[in-house]
Design a protein around this motif. Sequence first.
Motif, PDB file in Angstrom:
ATOM      1  N   PHE A 125       0.817  -1.215   0.000  1.00 52.76           N
ATOM      2  CA  PHE A 125       0.000   0.000   0.000  1.00 52.76           C
ATOM      3  C   PHE A 125       0.854   1.269   0.000  1.00 52.76           C
ATOM      4  O   PHE A 125       0.351   2.367   0.247  1.00 52.76           O
TER       5      PHE A 125
ATOM      6  N   ASN B 175       4.676   4.815   3.818  1.00 48.68           N
ATOM      7  CA  ASN B 175       5.849   5.446   4.420  1.00 48.68           C
ATOM      8  C   ASN B 175       5.279   6.571   5.269  1.00 48.68           C
ATOM      9  O   ASN B 175       4.823   7.590   4.749  1.00 48.68           O
ATOM     10  N   PHE B 176       5.272   6.342   6.572  1.00 47.64           N
ATOM     11  CA  PHE B 176       4.605   7.297   7.460  1.00 47.64           C
ATOM     12  C   PHE B 176       5.509   8.495   7.735  1.00 47.64           C
ATOM     13  O   PHE B 176       6.715   8.351   7.956  1.00 47.64           O
TER      14      PHE B 176
ATOM     15  N   GLU C 197      -8.482  13.963   2.320  1.00 48.24           N
ATOM     16  CA  GLU C 197      -7.140  13.400   2.457  1.00 48.24           C
ATOM     17  C   GLU C 197      -7.139  11.996   1.877  1.00 48.24           C
ATOM     18  O   GLU C 197      -8.059  11.210   2.120  1.00 48.24           O
TER      19      GLU C 197
ATOM     20  N   GLY D 272      -5.333   8.457   1.908  1.00 46.15           N
ATOM     21  CA  GLY D 272      -4.408   7.635   2.685  1.00 46.15           C
ATOM     22  C   GLY D 272      -3.972   8.278   3.986  1.00 46.15           C
ATOM     23  O   GLY D 272      -2.820   8.698   4.123  1.00 46.15           O
ATOM     24  N   PRO D 273      -4.868   8.369   4.981  1.00 46.48           N
ATOM     25  CA  PRO D 273      -4.485   9.007   6.243  1.00 46.48           C
ATOM     26  C   PRO D 273      -3.480   8.198   7.060  1.00 46.48           C
ATOM     27  O   PRO D 273      -2.865   8.741   7.985  1.00 46.48           O
ATOM     28  N   GLY D 274      -3.312   6.910   6.729  1.00 42.61           N
ATOM     29  CA  GLY D 274      -2.355   6.089   7.481  1.00 42.61           C
ATOM     30  C   GLY D 274      -2.760   5.986   8.933  1.00 42.61           C
ATOM     31  O   GLY D 274      -3.874   5.575   9.259  1.00 42.61           O
TER      32      GLY D 274
ATOM     33  N   VAL E 159      -9.865   8.994   2.793  1.00 45.16           N
ATOM     34  CA  VAL E 159     -10.144   7.707   2.162  1.00 45.16           C
ATOM     35  C   VAL E 159      -8.933   6.797   2.357  1.00 45.16           C
ATOM     36  O   VAL E 159      -7.820   7.145   1.925  1.00 45.16           O
ATOM     37  N   GLU E 160      -9.135   5.668   3.006  1.00 47.58           N
ATOM     38  CA  GLU E 160      -8.024   4.759   3.321  1.00 47.58           C
ATOM     39  C   GLU E 160      -8.368   3.343   2.882  1.00 47.58           C
ATOM     40  O   GLU E 160      -9.453   2.838   3.172  1.00 47.58           O
TER      41      GLU E 160
ATOM     42  N   ASP F 285      -6.407   0.506   3.577  1.00 48.62           N
ATOM     43  CA  ASP F 285      -5.909  -0.552   4.464  1.00 48.62           C
ATOM     44  C   ASP F 285      -6.909  -0.825   5.593  1.00 48.62           C
ATOM     45  O   ASP F 285      -7.133   0.030   6.459  1.00 48.62           O
TER      46      ASP F 285
ATOM     47  N   LEU G 200      -6.299  -0.088   9.361  1.00 44.54           N
ATOM     48  CA  LEU G 200      -6.068   1.259   9.902  1.00 44.54           C
ATOM     49  C   LEU G 200      -7.261   1.953  10.581  1.00 44.54           C
ATOM     50  O   LEU G 200      -7.037   2.776  11.467  1.00 44.54           O
TER      51      LEU G 200
ATOM     52  N   GLY H 197     -11.839   2.444   1.639  1.00 45.27           N
ATOM     53  CA  GLY H 197     -11.885   2.017   0.245  1.00 45.27           C
ATOM     54  C   GLY H 197     -10.687   2.492  -0.553  1.00 45.27           C
ATOM     55  O   GLY H 197      -9.793   3.172  -0.032  1.00 45.27           O
ATOM     56  N   ASP H 198     -10.714   2.126  -1.827  1.00 46.46           N
ATOM     57  CA  ASP H 198      -9.646   2.475  -2.760  1.00 46.46           C
ATOM     58  C   ASP H 198      -9.988   3.834  -3.378  1.00 46.46           C
ATOM     59  O   ASP H 198     -11.079   3.985  -3.952  1.00 46.46           O
TER      60      ASP H 198
ATOM     61  N   LEU I 227       0.924  10.960  -0.736  1.00 44.22           N
ATOM     62  CA  LEU I 227       0.369   9.947  -1.641  1.00 44.22           C
ATOM     63  C   LEU I 227       1.126   8.629  -1.612  1.00 44.22           C
ATOM     64  O   LEU I 227       2.356   8.622  -1.432  1.00 44.22           O
TER      65      LEU I 227
HETATM   66  N1  SAM Z   1      -0.847  10.054   5.544  1.00 45.24           N
HETATM   67  C1  SAM Z   1       0.046   9.130   6.213  1.00 45.24           C
HETATM   68  C2  SAM Z   1       1.331   9.837   6.556  1.00 45.24           C
HETATM   69  O1  SAM Z   1       1.582  10.903   5.979  1.00 45.24           O
HETATM   70  O2  SAM Z   1       2.076   9.319   7.377  1.00 45.24           O
HETATM   71  C3  SAM Z   1       0.316   7.877   5.368  1.00 45.24           C
HETATM   72  C4  SAM Z   1       0.901   8.136   3.996  1.00 45.24           C
HETATM   73  S1  SAM Z   1       1.414   6.663   3.170  1.00 45.24           S
HETATM   74  C5  SAM Z   1       2.680   7.314   2.100  1.00 45.24           C
HETATM   75  C6  SAM Z   1       0.123   6.346   1.973  1.00 45.24           C
HETATM   76  C7  SAM Z   1      -1.223   5.958   2.551  1.00 45.24           C
HETATM   77  O3  SAM Z   1      -2.133   5.707   1.462  1.00 45.24           O
HETATM   78  C8  SAM Z   1      -1.227   4.681   3.385  1.00 45.24           C
HETATM   79  O4  SAM Z   1      -2.004   4.887   4.533  1.00 45.24           O
HETATM   80  C9  SAM Z   1      -1.873   3.637   2.474  1.00 45.24           C
HETATM   81  O5  SAM Z   1      -2.495   2.580   3.169  1.00 45.24           O
HETATM   82  C10 SAM Z   1      -2.858   4.500   1.704  1.00 45.24           C
HETATM   83  N2  SAM Z   1      -3.250   3.953   0.388  1.00 45.24           N
HETATM   84  C11 SAM Z   1      -2.507   3.219  -0.464  1.00 45.24           C
HETATM   85  N3  SAM Z   1      -3.209   2.933  -1.572  1.00 45.24           N
HETATM   86  C12 SAM Z   1      -4.426   3.511  -1.426  1.00 45.24           C
HETATM   87  C13 SAM Z   1      -5.605   3.567  -2.240  1.00 45.24           C
HETATM   88  N4  SAM Z   1      -5.650   2.980  -3.435  1.00 45.24           N
HETATM   89  N5  SAM Z   1      -6.677   4.224  -1.773  1.00 45.24           N
HETATM   90  C14 SAM Z   1      -6.655   4.831  -0.552  1.00 45.24           C
HETATM   91  N6  SAM Z   1      -5.572   4.809   0.258  1.00 45.24           N
HETATM   92  C15 SAM Z   1      -4.470   4.171  -0.172  1.00 45.24           C
END
Ligand code: SAM
Length: 287
Positions: free
Chosen positions: A29, A32-33, A57, A59-61, A79-80, A82, A85, A104-105, A126
Amino acid sequence: MEKIRPVIGTKSATRHILNTFGLHASKRFGQNFLVDPLVVADTVDAADIKDGERILEIGPGIGTLTQGLLEAGATVTAVEIDKKLPAVLNKTLEGYENFRLVEGDILKTDLRAVMGDAPFKVVANLPYYITTPILIELLSRNLPITQIVAMVQKEVALRIIADAGTKDYGSLSVIIKYHTTPRIVRFVPPASFLPPPEVESAVISCAVRREKPPVADEEIFFKLVRAAFGQRRKTLANALKGAGFDKEVVKAATFRAEIDGGRRGETLSIDEFLRLADAYCAAKKEK
Ligand code: SAM
């Protein structure tokens, strides 16, 4: 007394959160936090958030950037993808009222249904494996987005801001600049993330144009741009022919647009591509 909240975006807090939930950053996914409060602050600042402003936002991680956005007064929809999470976010963002999570994706989410018709901004660190599809998707749907602030690979940021005739210039530069005015906010080293990615990163800010540059047929414009860069070594005329454009119409169009078909596509400015698209549509009608 007001509750003091721990900042999520530090190395020790992030490690602690991941350990507590028995999680590992998922490569699949692109996780990288962020563990650099200054980078979080610079990213949030670039979005110039007004109180209550709506932010999407991606991918909030574990909620790092989300927390920065909420502290700045934003109303955040995130929208996340994983599934592990939401439980974490429930805890890390506990007590923040202006946060909504959509599971969701992002590429399969109906953003019009999620965000409605009122203007909003996009802020995201991203997932790098789908940076380009996400940016194109956000911009091509005619959503009421006013600005995109995004962490991307440095190489992608340089491609986005590149001018005609430079080595980084390509279809991504033209497409993003057609929709927005992009700039690099700052570069970000691998050490600002956990785990550190193999590449350098950059925060970009793209102010979405209120009015896009006029063009007779947007689809033809994008097709021409992609075709012109599809075979970079070929001349413009040959690259377009190779991509299936009618040879005679291309000849008439380049003549009409006063663009030498012997030039390489990568030397054409956005204005020239727009002119070429208009000329192509006109020449096709006349044929
Ligand atoms: N926002 C957090 C941070 O800055 O530490 C996490 C950033 S991490 C680079 C990317 C995030 O996007 C992860 O949480 C990952 O699970 C999520 N992600 C990856 N593919 C995704 C998708 N298709 N739709 C939504 N979220 C997605």
